[in-house]
Scaffold this motif. Structure first.
Motif, mmCIF file in Angstrom:
data_model
loop_
_atom_site.group_PDB
_atom_site.id
_atom_site.type_symbol
_atom_site.label_atom_id
_atom_site.label_comp_id
_atom_site.label_asym_id
_atom_site.label_seq_id
_atom_site.Cartn_x
_atom_site.Cartn_y
_atom_site.Cartn_z
ATOM 1 N N TRP A 92 20.702 -33.344 42.350
ATOM 2 C CA TRP A 92 21.062 -34.764 42.287
ATOM 3 C C TRP A 92 20.907 -35.401 40.906
ATOM 4 O O TRP A 92 21.734 -36.267 40.546
ATOM 5 N N PRO A 93 19.907 -35.023 40.064
ATOM 6 C CA PRO A 93 19.819 -35.697 38.749
ATOM 7 C C PRO A 93 21.056 -35.504 37.879
ATOM 8 O O PRO A 93 21.317 -36.318 36.982
ATOM 9 N N HIS A 94 21.837 -34.459 38.154
ATOM 10 C CA HIS A 94 23.037 -34.195 37.356
ATOM 11 C C HIS A 94 24.225 -35.052 37.795
ATOM 12 O O HIS A 94 25.244 -35.098 37.100
ATOM 13 N N PHE A 95 24.094 -35.721 38.935
ATOM 14 C CA PHE A 95 25.228 -36.444 39.496
ATOM 15 C C PHE A 95 25.138 -37.962 39.325
ATOM 16 O O PHE A 95 26.070 -38.675 39.702
ATOM 17 N N ILE A 96 24.041 -38.445 38.790
ATOM 18 C CA ILE A 96 23.878 -39.894 38.684
ATOM 19 C C ILE A 96 23.698 -40.317 37.226
ATOM 20 O O ILE A 96 23.180 -39.561 36.404
ATOM 21 N N SER A 97 24.146 -41.529 36.940
ATOM 22 C CA SER A 97 23.979 -42.099 35.598
ATOM 23 C C SER A 97 23.949 -43.617 35.733
ATOM 24 O O SER A 97 24.577 -44.183 36.631
ATOM 25 N N PRO A 98 23.221 -44.301 34.863
ATOM 26 C CA PRO A 98 23.086 -45.758 34.986
ATOM 27 C C PRO A 98 24.329 -46.503 34.499
ATOM 28 O O PRO A 98 24.954 -46.111 33.505
ATOM 29 N N LEU A 99 24.683 -47.548 35.208
ATOM 30 C CA LEU A 99 25.740 -48.447 34.769
ATOM 31 C C LEU A 99 25.298 -49.174 33.495
ATOM 32 O O LEU A 99 24.112 -49.208 33.171
ATOM 33 N N THR A 100 26.246 -49.775 32.816
ATOM 34 C CA THR A 100 25.923 -50.543 31.608
ATOM 35 C C THR A 100 24.909 -51.652 31.921
ATOM 36 O O THR A 100 23.940 -51.858 31.183
ATOM 37 N N ALA A 101 25.110 -52.349 33.033
ATOM 38 C CA ALA A 101 24.203 -53.435 33.415
ATOM 39 C C ALA A 101 22.802 -52.895 33.691
ATOM 40 O O ALA A 101 21.802 -53.561 33.393
ATOM 41 N N THR A 102 22.734 -51.699 34.240
ATOM 42 C CA THR A 102 21.433 -51.079 34.512
ATOM 43 C C THR A 102 20.739 -50.712 33.210
ATOM 44 O O THR A 102 19.520 -50.896 33.073
ATOM 45 N N GLN A 103 21.489 -50.207 32.258
ATOM 46 C CA GLN A 103 20.919 -49.895 30.946
ATOM 47 C C GLN A 103 20.371 -51.151 30.286
ATOM 48 O O GLN A 103 19.309 -51.126 29.639
ATOM 49 N N ASN A 104 21.078 -52.269 30.443
ATOM 50 C CA ASN A 104 20.603 -53.541 29.889
ATOM 51 C C ASN A 104 19.304 -53.996 30.553
ATOM 52 O O ASN A 104 18.397 -54.518 29.902
ATOM 53 N N TYR A 105 19.236 -53.789 31.849
ATOM 54 C CA TYR A 105 18.025 -54.150 32.596
ATOM 55 C C TYR A 105 16.839 -53.316 32.098
ATOM 56 O O TYR A 105 15.764 -53.846 31.816
ATOM 57 N N ILE A 106 17.051 -52.018 31.972
ATOM 58 C CA ILE A 106 15.987 -51.125 31.504
ATOM 59 C C ILE A 106 15.546 -51.493 30.093
ATOM 60 O O ILE A 106 14.355 -51.469 29.769
ATOM 61 N N ALA A 107 16.499 -51.865 29.262
ATOM 62 C CA ALA A 107 16.175 -52.271 27.887
ATOM 63 C C ALA A 107 15.255 -53.490 27.893
ATOM 64 O O ALA A 107 14.339 -53.599 27.068
ATOM 65 N N ARG A 108 15.490 -54.401 28.840
ATOM 66 C CA ARG A 108 14.632 -55.586 28.937
ATOM 67 C C ARG A 108 13.229 -55.197 29.381
ATOM 68 O O ARG A 108 12.231 -55.744 28.878
ATOM 69 N N LEU A 199 19.609 -60.184 35.841
ATOM 70 C CA LEU A 199 19.849 -58.806 35.420
ATOM 71 C C LEU A 199 20.251 -57.950 36.618
ATOM 72 O O LEU A 199 21.144 -57.100 36.519
ATOM 73 N N ASN A 200 19.604 -58.175 37.755
ATOM 74 C CA ASN A 200 20.002 -57.498 38.987
ATOM 75 C C ASN A 200 21.405 -57.891 39.408
ATOM 76 O O ASN A 200 22.190 -57.051 39.866
ATOM 77 N N MET A 201 21.726 -59.147 39.258
ATOM 78 C CA MET A 201 23.046 -59.635 39.641
ATOM 79 C C MET A 201 24.144 -59.006 38.791
ATOM 80 O O MET A 201 25.239 -58.737 39.287
ATOM 81 N N GLU A 202 23.850 -58.738 37.528
ATOM 82 C CA GLU A 202 24.844 -58.082 36.669
ATOM 83 C C GLU A 202 25.141 -56.669 37.164
ATOM 84 O O GLU A 202 26.273 -56.198 37.098
ATOM 85 N N ILE A 203 24.114 -55.988 37.665
ATOM 86 C CA ILE A 203 24.330 -54.659 38.254
ATOM 87 C C ILE A 203 25.234 -54.785 39.477
ATOM 88 O O ILE A 203 26.199 -54.026 39.648
ATOM 89 N N ILE A 204 24.939 -55.753 40.329
ATOM 90 C CA ILE A 204 25.709 -55.945 41.556
ATOM 91 C C ILE A 204 27.157 -56.317 41.234
ATOM 92 O O ILE A 204 28.091 -55.855 41.892
ATOM 93 N N LYS A 205 27.341 -57.145 40.209
ATOM 94 C CA LYS A 205 28.703 -57.518 39.821
ATOM 95 C C LYS A 205 29.487 -56.309 39.315
ATOM 96 O O LYS A 205 30.686 -56.173 39.599
#
Length: 219
Positions: A92-108, A199-205
């Motif tokens: 499973w780790p090879h099949f998932i990657s974070p969305l741009t919004a998720t990367q922004n959340y993690i950066a925060r 930040l969560n809402m950006e992921i959902i959008k």
């Protein structure tokens, strides 16, 4: 002496909570309009968020603010790993990657970990209290819409170490009022909780656009 943080967070994030509920993706989910691949992507992005959030909270568990609110029984990373294993198998780790919004959340999360760790509480409050409050409802919706057997694929919503959720929430809110902070810091934590909502809402959008495409293909 109480700092009234619990009521400040509840009242101070009320509008953000309403805004999150009104995003199309969440409306669809609540109404049982669930695309399997989109739901999996939703969970996989939460995996990235929780992995980073729980890592930094664990590292800072001796921080005077974090230690009061350190409740490892809330942790979601292991449950999300179970879900990823169910959907994708051992690789499973090879099949998932974070969305741009998720990367922004993690950066925060990284940013406040470096500069103002007390604000991690705003993110913990926003995510965990939302999940423990709405989790059972969303789990039942996903189980029904995706025809899932038992809790397979929805382990994220199981708080196995918290048998009485209302009692735990009461204890959590009581603990909030004992966090050793002044008014300025409490206001900053509330502001960061609102930031966490958005930040969560950006992921959902971002997921919403994927859902629209999926529903379009299904018609």
């Amino acid at each position: 002496m109480s700092n009234n943080l619990a009521i400040k967070l509840r009242s101070g994030t009320r509008q953000a909570y309403r805004d999150a509920e009104n995003i199309g993706f969440m409306k669809c989910l609540i109404q049982g309009v669930v695309d399997r691949e989109c739901f999996i992507k939703f969970l996989s992005n939460l995996y990235f968020v929780y992995s980073e959030l729980e890592t930094v909270i664990d590292k800072n568990q001796q921080h005077p603010v974090i230690t009061v609110m350190y409740f490892p029984e809330l942790n979601r990373q292991a449950s999300l790993e179970k879900d990823m294993m169910f959907y994708y198998g051992n690789l499973w780790p090879h099949f998932i990657s974070p969305l741009t919004a998720t990367q922004n959340y993690i950066a925060r999360i990284y940013e406040i970990n470096d500069h103002e760790r007390a604000l991690l509480l705003g993110h913990a409050y926003t995510r965990y209290m939302g999940d423990i409050s709405a989790g059972q409802m969303l789990q039942k919706i996903a189980q029904s819409a995706l025809k899932l057997s038992g809790y397979e694929g929805t382990s994220f919503y199981n708080f196995e170490q918290i048998p009485n959720k209302q009692e735990f929430k009461n204890r959590y809110h009581q603990a909030l009022d004992t966090v050793p902070i002044d008014d300025i810091t409490s206001d900053t934590i509330v502001a960061e909780a609102n930031n966490a909502f958005y930040l969560n809402m950006e992921i959902i959008k971002e997921l919403e656009s994927i859902l629209i495409q999926a529903l379009g293909r299904a018609t």
